[in-house]
Design a protein around this motif. Structure first.
Motif, PDB file in Angstrom:
ATOM      1  N   GLU A 130      36.043  36.428  52.653  1.00 43.27           N
ATOM      2  CA  GLU A 130      35.977  37.771  52.074  1.00 43.27           C
ATOM      3  C   GLU A 130      37.190  38.062  51.172  1.00 43.27           C
ATOM      4  OE1 GLU A 130      32.990  39.962  55.196  1.00 43.27           O
ATOM      5  OE2 GLU A 130      35.118  40.348  55.415  1.00 43.27           O
ATOM      6  N   ASP A 131      38.343  37.494  51.515  1.00 43.54           N
ATOM      7  CA  ASP A 131      39.503  37.604  50.614  1.00 43.54           C
ATOM      8  C   ASP A 131      39.176  36.993  49.262  1.00 43.54           C
ATOM      9  OD1 ASP A 131      41.062  38.734  52.512  1.00 43.54           O
ATOM     10  OD2 ASP A 131      42.356  36.996  52.881  1.00 43.54           O
ATOM     11  N   PHE A 184      35.626  39.140  42.541  1.00 41.30           N
ATOM     12  CA  PHE A 184      35.097  40.301  41.829  1.00 41.30           C
ATOM     13  C   PHE A 184      36.161  40.988  40.974  1.00 41.30           C
ATOM     14  CE2 PHE A 184      31.211  39.693  44.030  1.00 41.30           C
ATOM     15  CZ  PHE A 184      30.269  40.241  43.175  1.00 41.30           C
ATOM     16  N   VAL A 185      37.407  40.984  41.438  1.00 42.70           N
ATOM     17  CA  VAL A 185      38.466  41.562  40.604  1.00 42.70           C
ATOM     18  C   VAL A 185      38.600  40.736  39.321  1.00 42.70           C
ATOM     19  CG1 VAL A 185      40.939  42.041  40.440  1.00 42.70           C
ATOM     20  CG2 VAL A 185      39.697  42.611  42.536  1.00 42.70           C
ATOM     21  N   LEU A 245      36.207  36.442  48.040  1.00 43.26           N
ATOM     22  CA  LEU A 245      35.152  37.244  47.396  1.00 43.26           C
ATOM     23  C   LEU A 245      35.766  38.414  46.628  1.00 43.26           C
ATOM     24  CD1 LEU A 245      32.018  37.758  47.175  1.00 43.26           C
ATOM     25  CD2 LEU A 245      32.343  39.387  49.037  1.00 43.26           C
ATOM     26  N   GLN A 246      36.721  39.053  47.282  1.00 45.55           N
ATOM     27  CA  GLN A 246      37.399  40.200  46.672  1.00 45.55           C
ATOM     28  C   GLN A 246      38.112  39.779  45.388  1.00 45.55           C
ATOM     29  OE1 GLN A 246      39.446  42.443  49.713  1.00 45.55           O
ATOM     30  NE2 GLN A 246      40.974  43.098  48.229  1.00 45.55           N
TER      31      GLN A 246
END
Lengths: 269, 183
Positions: free
Chosen positions: B50-51, B57-58, B53-54
């Motif tokens: 999830e890190d 997207f940034v 993934l974040q």
């Protein structure tokens, strides 16, 4: 290369998976312009992979989206229309401020900005440090698990009574293999299933001993024991007093079958 | 923040080039689970996935102007960003080394892990149909797509000639398209 050769070369697949070299990428982009059928194929491959990825979706935690929006908004500078324009009015009073206060104000603003930057950098470093630490700890735990599992496996392999038997794929089966360790002193059987392909959904592997030409079930093989994404474990199966050969079949998941339906690997002691 | 509007890919790209946050919200809702699925197959830790993934997207938001529809689909571009970030993370944290040491030829059969829960019910049907892929085809797709292995690496890891890897990869994707098109 003509369009058909390009399509069957495997380069398009690599390109779609981000694995083409700079030269190959340039070639692909050229071919796409040149051959409509290559362009269509490229799009179809991407569509296939996209659907495959969708079929394997995992919903992320809701807070992730929030975090992302916080991050992107932190870097957005206020849009010009949001800045209130201060109109200068001609009849406003003008006060003169001594140059000492001007300098002092400028200096304190500079100090404040400097301090903010410093804090921000320090905070980021602290965060990075924390996450590095967590990752390192996590790695260490995994490493320990692997070491323990390997030590256990080594115990079986190193046993002086262990007779290794390789089970080889049947002619119609590609790329499957397994190894068993048969303890000649007590007839115990251990299996290393790590070279078996993942059983298709709803299927499971069953182990067999061939005793006087008759298959006798040795139990279902658990291929889901995993450490670090790797099916490590040597597992103990049912013991056969004596057996001449061993085999593994693929069966519908569920209780043990009394006779194998599709043998995939087999080997003699 | 869930958007109710639907966009086609072209509209979405146009809006994102103009930094439209509502379009970005839609992009996230529509693509994040699939991207997260791919990342999660490459790293085992959910938090780490999830890190990444974040971060993905940034990066998509910040670099959107560099997306060129002429070079491929939007999803292909995004998944490549995600995969590269994941590989960078794995390499910088020494994960890769770990996988190689414990790997040798045994590791190839293990990537179709079923440990991640199915969370999107729409996908169950497809998942069942995917079971029809031959294991040797599926392994190759998974190794390349989810694990970022090159054809050479797959050939080395599986002890299968490079030509065979190429043929199987192609056959697998054709099969995949058949299965998914029938859906």
């Amino acid at each position: 290369m003509n369009a058909q050769e390009i399509i069957s070369s495997g380069i398009l697949e690599m390109y779609c998976m981000g694995q083409a070299s700079a030269k190959e990428t340039a070639d692909v982009l050229q071919w796409v312009k040149q051959y409509p059928e290559v362009a269509a194929e490229l799009d179809a491959i991407q569509a296939g992979l996209e659907k495959y990825a969708r079929a394997n979706s995992i919903k992320p935690d809701d807070k992730i989206k929030q975090n992302i929006f916080e991050k992107i908004n932190a870097s957005v500078v206020a849009a010009p229309e949001n800045i209130q324009k201060v109109k200068s009015s001609s009849n406003g009073k003008v006060r003169h401020i001594s140059s000492f206060w001007k300098t002092a104000a400028a200096a304190s603003i500079i100090l404040l900005i400097g301090s903010l930057i410093f804090n921000y950098t320090l905070y980021n470093k602290y965060q990075d440090g924390l996450s590095q630490l967590a990752k390192t700890e996590y790695n260490l735990e995994k490493q320990k698990d692997i070491t323990n599992a390997m030590a256990k496996d080594m115990g079986v392999m190193a046993n002086k009574d262990a007779v290794p038997v390789s089970l080889n794929p049947m002619p119609d089966v590609a790329d499957a293999a397994a190894r068993i360790y048969w303890m000649k002193n007590n007839g115990e059987v251990y299996i290393d299933p790590s070279n078996l392909p993942q059983a298709p959904k709803g299927k499971q592997y069953q182990f067999w001993g061939i005793v006087d030409g008759v298959p006798v079930s040795g139990g279902m093989i658990n291929t889901n024991i995993e450490i670090d994404g790797k099916k490590v474990h040597i597992q103990k199966m049912k013991s056969f007093g004596r057996a001449q050969a061993f085999a593994i079949s693929i069966e519908d998941a569920g209780p043990e079958k009394s006779a194998p339906s599709k043998v995939i690997v087999m080997g003699k002691i | 923040m869930t958007s109710s509007i639907k966009y086609n890919e072209e509209e979405l790209v146009g809006l994102l080039k103009n930094k439209d946050q509502q379009a970005f919200s839609y992009l996230y809702d529509n693509y994040a689970p699939a991207i997260n699925g791919v990342i999660s197959r490459m790293v085992e830790s959910r938090e780490l996935a999830e890190d990444i993934l974040q971060e993905t997207f940034v990066k998509i938001w910040n670099n959107f102007e560099s997306y060129d529809a002429g070079k491929g689909r939007l999803f292909t571009w995004m998944i490549n960003i995600a995969r590269n970030l994941t590989i960078d993370t794995i390499r910088s944290k020494g994960f890769k080394k770990l996988a190689k040491i414990s790997g040798d030829e045994n590791s190839v059969s293990n990537f179709t892990s079923s440990k991640h829960p199915i969370e999107n019910f729409d996908t169950i049907g497809i998942r069942n149909q995917l079971a029809n892929l031959k294991p040797e085809q599926r392994i190759i797709i998974d190794l390349a797509y989810f694990n970022g292995f090159t054809q050479e690496e797959i050939s080395k890891q599986m002890g299968v000639p490079l030509g065979t890897v190429k043929t199987r990869m192609r056959a697998a994707i054709i099969e995949l398209r058949k299965i998914l098109d029938n859906k």
